[in-house]
Enzyme design. Structure first.
Site: not given
Ligand code: PM9
Length: 460
Positions: A75, A127-128, A218, A261, A385, A452
C-alpha cells in the site's frame, strides 16, 4: 532500384498477436446506428483498425511486461514508485512526483491547487479535459496560440507556439496576479499534433516569470515534440531527443502527464513539480482523489511499466519510427489529394472535414459524419475533433464553432503495420471520391460534460 532512399523499419519485432474480427459493411451500418453515429459508443470487437486514440492503446515491450511481474503491491512506499520518481527526475528533470491514475487526475489536482475563482488560464489551444478542470476550479481558459494553428493549410513548422503578443495583451488586460498559470501543451493535440519550439517556450517562460506567472507543461506528448525540435529547429539536429526534452521541460515549473501516450503504457499519469510547497499541497490532495502519494491510483506494476516505457520512448530510433509511420499514412493520403492538416502531426493524421465534406455546414457536424462514414466503409474507427469536441461556452451556453473541423486518425504506438496504413488510406480515398453522397447529422442526446464521449446523433 525502386527505392529513392534506404528504407526504414521499426526497431522491434512482433512477439504476441491479437486477432481482429472482420465485419461486413452491412454489419457496420447496423452497429453505427446503434452507437448513435458516435465512434466512442461502438464496441471495440466490432472495429477492424482502431485509430480512435493513441491513449492507452500502446503495445508494451517484453521488458515492460517483465517489469509488470516485479510489481510491488504494497500500500505504501512501493519500490516501483521510487523507480518512477527516479526516471521522472532523470528524464524530465522535475524534482517532485505525485502519480495519478491518468492525465485528468493530474489536471484536476493541479487546477484545484493553483486556480483561484475568477482567474484566467491562458494556453496554446484548449484541450477538452484540461479546460474542463480549469473551469471546474473557477478559472477561465484563454487561447493564446499563434494564428497559424487555426489554419489547416498553413505550413508553419511550429504551429503549437504561443503567440507572445496575445499572452502579453492578456497580462496587460487582466494583470499578472489574475492569471493562475499558463499551460503549454506539447505537441498540441487539438491543433493537429503540432510542436512548440524551444525558442518559444523559453520566451514564454521569461515573459511569464517577469509577471510572477507559473508555466505548466502538458507533457503528454512532449517526447514527440522533442523529435520535431531535433528535426526542425536550428541548433538541435545533432542532439539526442533525451537532451532536448530535458531542456524543453526546464522552461516549465510543473507538468501534468498522461502516461498513456508518450510513455508506452495502457494506464497511468502523474503531476511533477519543482516547488516544495506546491508538492506538499498535491501530496496531501492526492489521498482524497486518487490514493496514497506513492501510488496515486496505480498498481505498483503499472508504475513499473511506465518507468520502463519512459526509457524506451526517449530513444531516437524508436521515436523516428513512430513519427515516420504517421508520416507514411499522411503521404499516402496526399497522393489521393485528401484535405488534411499540414504539416502532419506527431500522433495522428487529421482530415479537414470542412474541405472534405464542403457541402455539409458545421452545424450538421461534418467531422462526426465523416468519422461514422469511415467506420461503415472499412471498420476503421477514428474520432471527431471539431464542433462536437469543442462543446459550449460555459457562460452563454452557445456552441463553440472552432475553425478546425477535423477527424483524427490516431496511430497507437507499436501496434499496427504499414499494411494496416494502406487499408486506412484506401478507405479514406474511396470516401473522398464519393464525398458528394455524404449527409450531415443532428444531435439527439447531449451530455453535460465532455459531450463528444457520449453524445448521440441521427442522419439528416
Ligand atoms: N487525450 C486523446 O485521445 C484521450 C482522452 S480525450 C479523447 O487524445 C492531452 C494533451 C491529452 C489528453 C488525453 C489528456 C488527458 C491531457 N492532455 O486521458 O486523462 O491528449 O490520461 O489525459 C486523449 P487522460
Amino acid at each position: 532500384m525502386r527505392f529513392e532512399r534506404r528504407p526504414w523499419a521499426e526497431p522491434f519485432k512482433v512477439k504476441v498477436v491479437e486477432p481482429l474480427k472482420m465485419t461486413t459493411q452491412q454489419d457496420r451500418e447496423k452497429y453505427i446506428v446503434e452507437a448513435g453515429y458516435n465512434t466512442f459508443l461502438l464496441r471495440s470487437e466490432d472495429v477492424y483498425i482502431d485509430l480512435l486514440t493513441d491513449s492507452g492503446t500502446n503495445a508494451m515491450s517484453d521488458n515492460q511486461w517483465a517489469g509488470m511481474m516485479l510489481g510491488d503491491e504494497a500500500y505504501a512506499g512501493s519500490k516501483n514508485y521510487y523507480n518512477l520518481e527516479a526516471n521522472v527526475q532523470k528524464i524530465y528533470g522535475y524534482k517532485y512526483l505525485v502519480p495519478t491514475h491518468q492525465g485528468r487526475g493530474a489536471e484536476n489536482m493541479l487546477s484545484q491547487c493553483l486556480i483561484k475563482k475568477g482567474q484566467y488560464v491562458p494556453g496554446n489551444m484548449y484541450f477538452t479535459t484540461t479546460r474542463l478542470h480549469q473551469e471546474l476550479a473557477g478559472g477561465t481558459f484563454v487561447d493564446v496560440i499563434v494564428d497559424e494553428a487555426h489554419d489547416p493549410e498553413s505550413d508553419f513548422l511550429f504551429k503549437g507556439n504561443v503567440c507572445l503578443q496575445k499572452f502579453e495583451d492578456l497580462i496587460k488586460r487582466v494583470g499578472g496576479e489574475n492569471i493562475a498559470y499558463i499551460t503549454i501543451g506539447a505537441t498540441v493535440n487539438m491543433a493537429g499534433g503540432q510542436p512548440v519550439s524551444i525558442e518559444n517556450i523559453k520566451a514564454v517562460n521569461a515573459l511569464a516569470h517577469k509577471h510572477g506567472i507559473k508555466v505548466v507543461l502538458d507533457a503528454t506528448r512532449a517526447m514527440e515534440n522533442a523529435y520535431y525540435i531535433q528535426q526542425r529547429e536550428a541548433g538541435y539536429a545533432n542532439k539526442p531527443i533525451a537532451e532536448i526534452l530535458k531542456e524543453f521541460a526546464s522552461y516549465s515549473d510543473a507538468a501534468t502527464m498522461s502516461g498513456k501516450k508518450d510513455l508506452l503504457v495502457n494506464i497511468g499519469g502523474f503531476v511533477a513539480v519543482n516547488d516544495w510547497d506546491l508538492f506538499e499541497e498535491l501530496r496531501n490532495m492526492v489521498v482524497i482523489y486518487e490514493g496514497l502519494h506513492t501510488y496515486g491510483g496505480l498498481a505498483g506494476r503499472d508504475m513499473e511499466a511506465m518507468a520502463r516505457g519512459m526509457e524506451e520512448a526517449i530513444q531516437d530510433d524508436y521515436m523516428a519510427s513512430r513519427i515516420r509511420q504517421v508520416e507514411y499514412l499522411g503521404n499516402l493520403l496526399d497522393e489521393y489529394g485528401v484535405p488534411m492538416v499540414k504539416p502532419f502531426g506527431g500522433h495522428a493524421i487529421f482530415l479537414d472535414a470542412r474541405r472534405f465534406y464542403s457541402h455539409i455546414p458545421q452545424s450538421q457536424y461534418p467531422a462526426q459524419a465523416l468519422a461514422a462514414d469511415l467506420y461503415v466503409n472499412s471498420g476503421v474507427r477514428t474520432m471527431e475533433r471539431g464542433v462536437v469536441s469543442a462543446g459550449r461556452n460555459k457562460d452563454t451556453g452557445e456552441e463553440f464553432m472552432p475553425k478546425l473541423e477535423l477527424v483524427r486518425l490516431t496511430i497507437p504506438r507499436r501496434v499496427y503495420t504499414q499494411a494496416h496504413m494502406d487499408v486506412v488510406a484506401y478507405s479514406v480515398a474511396e470516401l473522398y471520391e464519393n464525398r458528394h453522397k455524404a449527409r450531415g447529422l443532428k444531435m439527439v442526446y447531449e451530455p453535460k460534460y465532455l459531450r463528444f464521449f457520449q453524445a448521440r446523433f441521427e442522419k439528416i
